[in-house]
Design a protein around this motif. Structure first.
Motif, mmCIF file in Angstrom:
data_model
loop_
_atom_site.group_PDB
_atom_site.id
_atom_site.type_symbol
_atom_site.label_atom_id
_atom_site.label_comp_id
_atom_site.label_asym_id
_atom_site.label_seq_id
_atom_site.Cartn_x
_atom_site.Cartn_y
_atom_site.Cartn_z
ATOM 1 N N ASP A 7 0.831 -1.201 0.000
ATOM 2 C CA ASP A 7 0.000 0.000 0.000
ATOM 3 C C ASP A 7 0.874 1.262 0.000
ATOM 4 O OD1 ASP A 7 -0.146 0.732 3.334
ATOM 5 O OD2 ASP A 7 0.536 -1.263 2.637
ATOM 6 N N ALA A 8 0.268 2.328 -0.402
ATOM 7 C CA ALA A 8 0.979 3.601 -0.532
ATOM 8 C C ALA A 8 1.602 4.045 0.789
ATOM 9 C CB ALA A 8 0.023 4.668 -1.053
ATOM 10 N N ALA A 9 0.918 3.826 1.884
ATOM 11 C CA ALA A 9 1.426 4.259 3.190
ATOM 12 C C ALA A 9 2.730 3.559 3.532
ATOM 13 C CB ALA A 9 0.365 3.982 4.255
ATOM 14 N N THR A 10 2.766 2.259 3.268
ATOM 15 C CA THR A 10 3.979 1.496 3.575
ATOM 16 C C THR A 10 5.130 1.958 2.689
ATOM 17 O OG1 THR A 10 2.549 -0.367 4.075
ATOM 18 C CG2 THR A 10 4.896 -0.835 3.849
ATOM 19 N N ILE A 11 4.825 2.136 1.395
ATOM 20 C CA ILE A 11 5.870 2.581 0.465
ATOM 21 C C ILE A 11 6.446 3.925 0.924
ATOM 22 C CG2 ILE A 11 6.256 3.406 -1.907
ATOM 23 C CD1 ILE A 11 4.203 1.237 -2.786
ATOM 24 N N LYS A 12 5.557 4.779 1.402
ATOM 25 C CA LYS A 12 6.005 6.106 1.838
ATOM 26 C C LYS A 12 6.881 5.995 3.087
ATOM 27 C CE LYS A 12 4.629 10.818 2.665
ATOM 28 N NZ LYS A 12 5.394 10.957 3.906
ATOM 29 N N LYS A 13 6.480 5.130 3.998
ATOM 30 C CA LYS A 13 7.263 4.958 5.223
ATOM 31 C C LYS A 13 8.683 4.518 4.893
ATOM 32 C CE LYS A 13 3.671 3.733 8.586
ATOM 33 N NZ LYS A 13 3.102 2.632 9.376
ATOM 34 N N LYS A 14 8.766 3.513 3.966
ATOM 35 C CA LYS A 14 10.075 3.010 3.588
ATOM 36 C C LYS A 14 10.911 4.128 2.977
ATOM 37 C CE LYS A 14 8.735 -1.675 2.153
ATOM 38 N NZ LYS A 14 8.817 -2.573 0.998
ATOM 39 N N ALA A 15 10.287 4.850 2.056
ATOM 40 C CA ALA A 15 11.021 5.916 1.377
ATOM 41 C C ALA A 15 11.462 6.999 2.360
ATOM 42 C CB ALA A 15 10.156 6.512 0.275
ATOM 43 N N ASP A 16 10.599 7.299 3.312
ATOM 44 C CA ASP A 16 10.918 8.325 4.312
ATOM 45 C C ASP A 16 12.192 8.004 5.060
ATOM 46 O OD1 ASP A 16 8.834 9.864 3.629
ATOM 47 O OD2 ASP A 16 7.532 9.326 5.348
ATOM 48 N N LEU A 17 12.332 6.730 5.366
ATOM 49 C CA LEU A 17 13.518 6.310 6.118
ATOM 50 C C LEU A 17 14.791 6.697 5.375
ATOM 51 C CD1 LEU A 17 14.275 3.798 8.481
ATOM 52 C CD2 LEU A 17 15.288 3.058 6.330
ATOM 53 N N ILE A 18 14.813 6.395 4.074
ATOM 54 C CA ILE A 18 15.994 6.695 3.269
ATOM 55 C C ILE A 18 16.135 8.201 3.087
ATOM 56 C CG2 ILE A 18 17.151 6.287 1.037
ATOM 57 C CD1 ILE A 18 16.852 3.769 2.791
ATOM 58 N N LEU A 19 14.959 8.809 2.888
ATOM 59 C CA LEU A 19 14.951 10.251 2.620
ATOM 60 C C LEU A 19 15.607 11.056 3.744
ATOM 61 C CD1 LEU A 19 13.960 11.937 0.269
ATOM 62 C CD2 LEU A 19 11.785 12.274 1.490
ATOM 63 N N HIS A 20 15.339 10.672 4.975
ATOM 64 C CA HIS A 20 15.968 11.334 6.122
ATOM 65 C C HIS A 20 17.473 11.447 5.929
ATOM 66 C CE1 HIS A 20 12.487 11.620 8.667
ATOM 67 N NE2 HIS A 20 12.263 10.299 8.681
ATOM 68 N N PHE A 21 18.058 10.359 5.463
ATOM 69 C CA PHE A 21 19.508 10.333 5.339
ATOM 70 C C PHE A 21 20.004 11.120 4.127
ATOM 71 C CE2 PHE A 21 18.420 6.639 7.888
ATOM 72 C CZ PHE A 21 19.310 6.772 8.948
ATOM 73 N N LEU A 22 19.150 11.146 3.067
ATOM 74 C CA LEU A 22 19.585 11.845 1.864
ATOM 75 C C LEU A 22 19.535 13.361 2.043
ATOM 76 C CD1 LEU A 22 18.003 9.742 -1.043
ATOM 77 C CD2 LEU A 22 20.348 9.705 -0.184
ATOM 78 N N ILE A 23 18.604 13.836 2.871
ATOM 79 C CA ILE A 23 18.483 15.288 2.995
ATOM 80 C C ILE A 23 19.248 15.838 4.188
ATOM 81 C CG2 ILE A 23 16.352 15.524 1.645
ATOM 82 C CD1 ILE A 23 14.743 15.373 4.142
ATOM 83 N N SER A 24 19.549 15.058 5.137
ATOM 84 C CA SER A 24 20.259 15.616 6.275
ATOM 85 C C SER A 24 21.567 14.863 6.466
ATOM 86 C CB SER A 24 19.320 15.546 7.500
ATOM 87 O OG SER A 24 19.970 15.016 8.583
ATOM 88 N N LYS A 25 22.627 15.497 5.972
ATOM 89 C CA LYS A 25 23.915 14.834 5.871
ATOM 90 C C LYS A 25 24.496 14.403 7.211
ATOM 91 C CE LYS A 25 25.120 15.640 1.372
ATOM 92 N NZ LYS A 25 24.231 16.682 0.858
ATOM 93 N N ASP A 26 24.103 15.129 8.272
ATOM 94 C CA ASP A 26 24.744 14.834 9.552
ATOM 95 C C ASP A 26 24.074 13.718 10.328
ATOM 96 O OD1 ASP A 26 22.529 16.309 9.652
ATOM 97 O OD2 ASP A 26 23.218 17.671 11.252
#
Ligand SMILES: Nc1nc2c(ncn2[C@@H]2O[C@H](COP(=O)(O)OP(=O)(O)OP(=O)(O)O)[C@@H](O)[C@H]2O)c(=O)[nH]1
Ligand SMILES: [Mg+2]
Lengths: 208, 729
Positions: free
Chosen positions: B708-727
């Protein structure tokens, strides 16, 4: 319907490859010797009706593959055997040396009342003999086995081996040593799936 | 009745033992007694069918078809165990006219013309008018027979034994046999038929004896029919009455008539006369013109028109009439009554259609003078079949064997094209198909089925597929069985990491028949795909042909294959538009995999699409047996995705290698994003693409279906945190 026999005994024939298990079976069921018998890859099957104490007994004989790589698979077929013919080749000591492992399997995987018969085959090749009668006879005695030397080629003692085993089983049945175990056999190797009575009894509208 | 196994509860352990001890080799039908139904499976599979006997409906008579078949086969091969022997039977008849024995019987029973051809094996001797006294008639006194029996015994001396004698008033029949045959004679029976005054007094009538001589059944009748020239019809009727009245009982209880025998003999004073004037008869006798007299013989004429003795035959007569003499002389009747001479005393025979005819050895009269009749005799050769027990046993054994063979042949039989299939080189995720052909070479329908091995629940290893797993073939039919070997990331671990060899044994089971083993093998090409991070860092050298370094040695920080892929992209494709979005080229990707596994340079492949390498990166991660974020942390990861701090904590708990890989990848992806203007990639896109391969649920868990879309978003969010905040790292 009626059956031309009163009992069915399942036999297994075990032992190293090339000792003559399949030849013994053919000699017993068809009076034939097959000089270039191929390795058994699987489990073959033969039947014959014999007379023991004036009773007709149907022997259902399972001839197993002797090659080491099938050892684990052939173990499935020991279950439910009333008789086990443990065969070695009198001209190849190595087949005799392996008897203890075969015997261990036979004891572990069959019923305590299963009659185990030791057969030293290829007795016609006297010149190439590698195991003496006396030695094997002593081994048999030690392990409580009946013993005979046979030749699947000439037919010598082949009848004798199968019939002596049948007699001992029959004796055991009469003495009541054979306990009844309900459903003790897994479906795929169930020896009674090959039992003609399974089908014939269905024709009989009996209430049981 | 269901099947053997479920019947166990019904077993009555006190089965009546079957008293079938009848194994006599001389009985053609072997006694298979098995009319019974219940089945026992003992632990050693002794199955006793006897206890069901009681449940059989009594009206239903079962037929032992096997025994029948065996009996028929033995009959067909009878010649092999049966020996034919010639036997001589002597039949004699004498009307003694009430006289007691007073002269030697040698001229009759021991007539040199008779015995010179061989001592008879059987003597059947008939008398009439043994006793003319009223006592015999009214009181059934049979004492007169004894002197005659004694007289016969004395004549035959010690070589013969009496089989049986039977008397009806004046009619006596004695059967003697050579001693050596006595044990081969069975079923000895006799009967009488009186047809005299009022049909019951017995001054006229017949006696009969039957027996089985080896396997030939013989019946002999001695009769005295009504007298007088004009009584032909009475005599005919007497004969029919006697033949109907006499009955025996067969072994199976059936009634046997005289005609139910292989050889039937009828002797006696049949009392038929010559239908000519007395003087002419005597005249022609003098001239030995018997043939003319015989044209007027009542019996022959009656037989000719089938008025009596239908089917019987008589040997040709070449002797003078045997009646009526003045006793003690050679003169025909000189008394007042002047009886015309006649052939009253006769021997007839009838051979059953199914039996071998007899051979005639001589029909003659004998010159004993004490009575008003002369005795008559006729000897025959009978071919007797005797069983040679040893040979019969051999044929019996062969027949049983044949039956067993038939039974064995009627089991299904199949030929399989091979017992051993080698798939040779197997590559990760490249399916290979091999075929086996099974052919029904038996005479019956064959049903087959693959069955699991002892203590296993599946038919084969997980990397193998069998299709079909069961089927049916009519005789001569072939079926193709497809075996597909396919190693995916679930099964690859066994070969890539655990180093197991790739083989299996399949059991192909024929219903009611044999089992076939089929060995399956292949050589898996070890690869970095479908591997684990933990395992790959132990390969400083290419995985294909090397072994991992032992645990105590220093392992790599990240798999070198990962480094090689990323290094290539870094050097060749950071600015490429559609990076990680466009598909790679299948062929190129296979070659890249080979380079990764063998250590070969990518340059050996030649020109290479950057998208192929980009896809390889994703496939590498996707096929790791355990994802970078391990299965067991999957749920935690989803839960943490909303908070960057939680994500940071989660990642810090990754195993060392996984952490390294994660860190390395994030660094790389961040680098990719610095070329955003050229490659047009956004952090969201990368997060979605990489989160699905870095963060995967266990394939055996229900979560794998959460798309489902919610799960896909959760997964992506996890990676996204690291891609946008280098520290975060
Ligand atoms: N001279 C002689 N040769 C025999 C005798 N029995 C079997 N052979 C030969 O030995 C070889 C092997 O016999 P098989 O009956 O196939 O042996 P097996 O025990 O069934 O072997 P596997 O099926 O491989 O387990 C064949 O070539 C036979 O001809 C025997 O009594 N005398
Ligand atoms: Mg074999």
């Amino acid at each position: 319907m009626s059956f031309p026999y009163e009992y069915i005994f399942k036999y297994i024939i075990i032992g190293d490859m090339g000792v003559g298990k399949s030849c013994l079976l053919h000699q017993f069921t068809e009076n034939k010797f097959v000089p270039d018998s191929p390795h058994t890859i699987g489990v073959e099957f033969g039947t014959r009706i014999v007379d023991v104490n004036n009773k007709k007994i149907k022997l259902q004989i399972w001839d197993t593959a002797g090659q080491e790589r099938f050892r684990a698979v052939t173990r499935s077929y020991y279950r439910g055997a009333a008789g086990a013919l443990l065969v070695y080749d009198v001209t190849r000591r190595i087949t005799y040396n392996h008897l203890t492992t075969w015997l261990t399997d036979a004891r572990n995987l069959t019923n305590p009342n299963t009659v185990i018969m030791l057969i030293g085959n290829k007795k016609d090749l006297e010149g190439q003999r590698d195991v003496t009668y006396e030695e094997a006879s002593a081994f048999a005695k030690q392990n409580g086995l009946i013993f005979v030397e046979s030749s699947a080629k000439t037919g010598e003692n082949v009848e004798e081996a199968f019939l002596r085993t049948a007699k001992l089983i029959f004796q055991s049945v009469q003495e009541g040593n054979v306990d009844l175990i309900p459903g003790g056999v897994s479906p795929q190797t169930n020896p009674t799936t090959n039992d003609p009575t399974t089908t014939t009894t269905k024709d009989n509208n009996c209430s049981c | 009745m269901t099947d053997n196994v479920s019947d166990i509860n019904n077993i009555n352990n006190n089965n009546t033992q079957n008293n079938n001890n009848n194994n006599n080799n001389n009985i053609i039908v072997e006694d298979f007694d098995g009319v019974s139904k219940e089945v026992i499976t003992a632990s050693i599979d002794a199955i006793n069918h006897n206890s069901l006997r009681n449940s059989m409906p009594t009206l239903y008579k079962s037929v032992d078809v096997n025994a029948q078949w065996i009996a028929n086969k033995l009959k067909e091969r009878e010649n092999e165990f049966i020996e034919k022997k010639n036997m001589i039977i002597f039949l004699g008849t004498w009307n003694v006219n009430g006289k007691k024995p007073q002269e030697s019987l040698d001229a009759w029973l021991k007539d040199p013309q008779v015995v010179s051809l061989g001592q008879p094996d059987i003597y059947a001797i008939g008398f009439q008018e043994l006793d003319l006294t009223a006592e015999a008639l009214l009181l059934k006194d049979v004492s007169r027979s004894l002197p005659w029996e004694q007289h016969i015994s004395n004549t035959l001396q010690g070589d013969y034994v009496k089989l049986l004698t039977k008397q009806l008033v004046g009619i006596l029949l004695c059967v003697y046999v050579k001693k050596e045959h006595r044990q081969h004679i069975t079923q000895v029976q006799s009967d009488i038929a009186a047809v005299g005054i009022m049909g019951m007094m017995g001054n006229k009538g017949g006696v009969a004896i039957r027996f089985s001589f080896y396997n030939t059944s013989i019946c002999i009748i001695n009769s005295h029919l009504n007298a007088h020239l004009e009584n032909t019809q009475r005599r005919n009727q007497d004969m029919r009455d006697i033949s109907k009245t006499i009955k025996f009982t067969a072994e199976d209880g059936r009634l046997l008539s005289i005609y139910d025998h292989d050889q039937l003999f009828w002797i006696g004073d049949l009392n038929y006369r010559i239908q000519l004037p007395d003087h002419e008869v005597k005249e022609r006798i003098k001239k030995k013109e018997y043939h003319i007299l015989l044209e007027h013989d009542q019996l022959l004429n009656q037989m000719k028109v089938n008025a009596a003795f239908e089917g019987f035959r008589e040997p040709p007569i070449s002797f003078a009439p045997t009646y009526k003499y003045d006793a003690g002389t050679e003169d025909y009747d000189s008394s007042e009554k002047k009886r015309t001479p006649a052939w009253c005393d006769r021997v007839l025979w009838k051979t059953a259609k199914t039996a071998e005819n007899v051979a005639l050895m001589g029909y003659r009269r004998h010159e004993l003078l004490s009575s008003d009749h002369r005795p008559v005799s006729c000897s025959f050769l009978i071919k007797i079949k005797t069983v040679i027990p040893d040979k019969r046993h051999k044929v019996y054994q062969e027949t049983i064997k044949e039956l067993d063979k038939k039974e064995n042949d009627s089991m299904p039989d199949a030929a399989i094209s091979t017992n051993s299939i080698d798939f040779e080189q197997i590559r990760f995720m490249v399916p290979v198909v091999k075929n086996i052909v099974i052919e029904n070479i038996g005479q019956v329908i064959a049903r087959f089925q693959f069955i699991p091995k002892l203590d296993e629940s599946s038919l084969c290893k997980s990397w193998l597929k069998i299709s079909p797993i069961a089927g049916m073939m009519i005789p001569k039919e072939k079926i193709n069985i497809e075996l597909t070997l396919y190693v995916d990331s679930l099964s690859s671990q066994a070969f890539n990491v655990l180093g197991e060899s790739m083989d299996d044994i399949l059991i192909l089971h024929l219903e009611n028949g044999k089992d076939y083993f089929i060995s399956v093998s292949g050589t898996f090409q070890r690869t970095c795909f479908g591997n684990t991070l933990e395992s790959l860092v132990r390969y400083p050298h290419p995985v294909r042909n090397n072994i991992p370094i032992p645990p105590e040695q220093k392992k790599l920080s990240i798999p070198k294959e990962l480094w090689r892929i990323i290094d290539y992209i870094y050097n060749n494709g950071m600015k490429e538009e559609g990076l990680f979005i466009e598909s790679g080229v299948g062929k190129e990707m296979e070659l890249i995999k080979d380079c990764l596994d063998t250590g070969e340079n990518f340059s050996s492949i030649g020109p290479l699409s950057i998208h192929s390498m980009a896809e390889i990166l994703i496939r590498f991660l996707e096929n790791l047996c355990e994802p970078v974020i391990p299965f067991q942390m999957y749920q935690q990861a989803l839960d943490a995705s909303s908070s960057s701090i939680s994500c940071k904590t989660l990642v810090s708990h990754l195993p060392a290698v996984n952490y390294n890989v994660f860190f390395y990848l994030i660094s790389f992806l961040s680098e990719v994003l610095t070329y955003q203007q050229s490659n047009k990639l956004t952090p969201d896109q990368l997060a979605i693409i990489f989160s699905t391969v870095l963060l995967r649920p266990n394939p055996s868990s229900p979560q794998q279906y959460q798309t489902d879309a919610a799960t896909i978003k959760k997964k992506a969010d996890l990676i996204l945190h690291f891609l946008i905040s280098k520290d975060l790292m």
